[in-house]
Design an enzyme around this catalytic site. Structure first.
Site, short mmCIF file in Angstrom:
data_model
loop_
_atom_site.label_atom_id
_atom_site.label_comp_id
_atom_site.label_asym_id
_atom_site.label_seq_id
_atom_site.Cartn_x
_atom_site.Cartn_y
_atom_site.Cartn_z
N ASP A 1 1.12 -1.07 -0.07
CA ASP A 1 -0.06 -0.08 -0.03
C ASP A 1 0.89 1.24 0.20
O ASP A 1 1.69 1.45 0.85
CB ASP A 1 -0.84 -0.01 1.16
CG ASP A 1 -1.82 1.03 1.46
OD1 ASP A 1 -1.15 2.30 1.42
OD2 ASP A 1 -2.90 0.98 1.53
N CYS B 1 1.07 2.95 3.49
CA CYS B 1 1.22 2.25 4.71
C CYS B 1 2.77 2.57 5.11
O CYS B 1 3.86 2.28 4.49
CB CYS B 1 1.25 1.08 4.30
SG CYS B 1 1.92 -0.42 5.06
N CYS C 1 5.30 -0.27 4.71
CA CYS C 1 5.57 -0.51 3.22
C CYS C 1 6.79 0.50 2.94
O CYS C 1 7.36 0.28 2.23
CB CYS C 1 4.24 -0.25 2.59
SG CYS C 1 3.11 -1.43 2.92
N ARG D 1 -5.13 -0.78 0.95
CA ARG D 1 -5.97 -1.33 2.12
C ARG D 1 -7.29 -0.68 2.18
O ARG D 1 -8.43 -1.33 2.83
CB ARG D 1 -5.34 -1.15 3.58
CG ARG D 1 -4.04 -2.05 3.54
CD ARG D 1 -3.13 -1.67 4.93
NE ARG D 1 -2.80 -0.17 4.82
CZ ARG D 1 -2.18 0.17 5.87
NH1 ARG D 1 -1.84 -0.69 7.17
NH2 ARG D 1 -1.88 1.39 5.96
#
Length: 249
Positions: free
Chosen positions: A129, A132, A135, A159
């Site tokens: 994502d 994120c 991430c 997400r």
């Protein structure tokens, strides 16, 4: 390479092929009985495959990349892990990992964003994502993962959904002239010019749901094992080496 908009059809086919079922095989009466009994039950139980389990009278029901067990009369539906006590092997995860690996490989690398040369020792697939935090932390170390001999294949998993800010950013990244540069800039919080084109983002997101992604980053190893969360480069290399050693005869 241009996106080939055919992943959905491939996924449907692989849901069957991933189980190793022969399309030409004659129907097994016992399995057909289980299928018939399940069809009578309330709820949306639509198996992609049904096979005999190692336990007599118990059948494996695969739905996407989720494995369940059902009694021969279709009455008892069991969700859980089956372990061979003699060998210590988790039979459920081993079966699911096979299906997961085939489904992801079927996407095709032309439909992923890849960091690292093909000659690197290990290749992982990462559902990511753009917004994120972990991430972004993973991607900030992408050069270190490559130096550790780990090639990273990215698939998108916004997400908050496809129509979220992250979903739209994913499309803009895919449609950029330089996808790797655009992905890196997006993960640094830079604003991208909105773009739209034929893209695999929706297919990536659907695939993530099929293979059991519940958060990001989600790492799928070479054997199909799914690991949730961020793992530092050096630790991941040790883990991948150990997994590879376990698979050698």
């Amino acid at each position: 390479m241009r996106y080939r908009p055919s992943i959905s059809a491939v996924l449907l086919l692989l849901l069957v092929l991933a189980t190793g079922v022969s399309l030409a095989a004659a129907p097994d009466p016992a399995i057909e009985k289980v299928r018939a009994e399940l069809s009578k039950r309330p709820g949306d139980i639509s198996p992609d495959s049904i096979e005999a389990s190692p336990v007599p009278g118990l059948y494996e029901v695969l739905i996407g990349a989720r494995l369940y067990y059902v009694s021969a009369d279709g009455r008892y539906f069991i969700q859980g892990q089956m372990t061979d006590i003699e060998t210590g092997q988790n039979l459920t995860e081993a079966k699911v990992a096979q299906a997961r690996k085939k489904l992801i490989d079927a996407v095709g690398e032309d439909n992923m964003i890849i960091f690292g040369d093909a000659g690197l020792k290990h290749t992982i697939s990462v559902f990511t994502d753009i917004d994120c935090g972990y991430c972004r932390k993973l991607h900030s170390q992408i050069d270190e993962y490559n130096k550790q001999g780990i090639r990273v294949r990215y698939l998108f998993y916004p997400r908050a959904g496809l129509n979220s800010d992250s979903g739209r950013k994913a499309v803009s990244v895919w449609c950029a002239d330089d996808r790797k540069k655009a992905l890196s800039e997006a993960k640094q919080g830079k604003t991208l010019a909105p773009k739209n084109c034929a893209n695999p983002v929706a297919d990536h997101y659907a695939l993530g749901q099929i293979v059991g992604v519940t958060g990001t980053p989600a790492l799928v190893l070479e054997n199909g094992e799914l690991l949730p969360g961020y793992i530092p480069p050096a630790r991941l290399r040790k883990l991948l080496d150990s997994k590879m050693a376990e698979q050698k005869p």
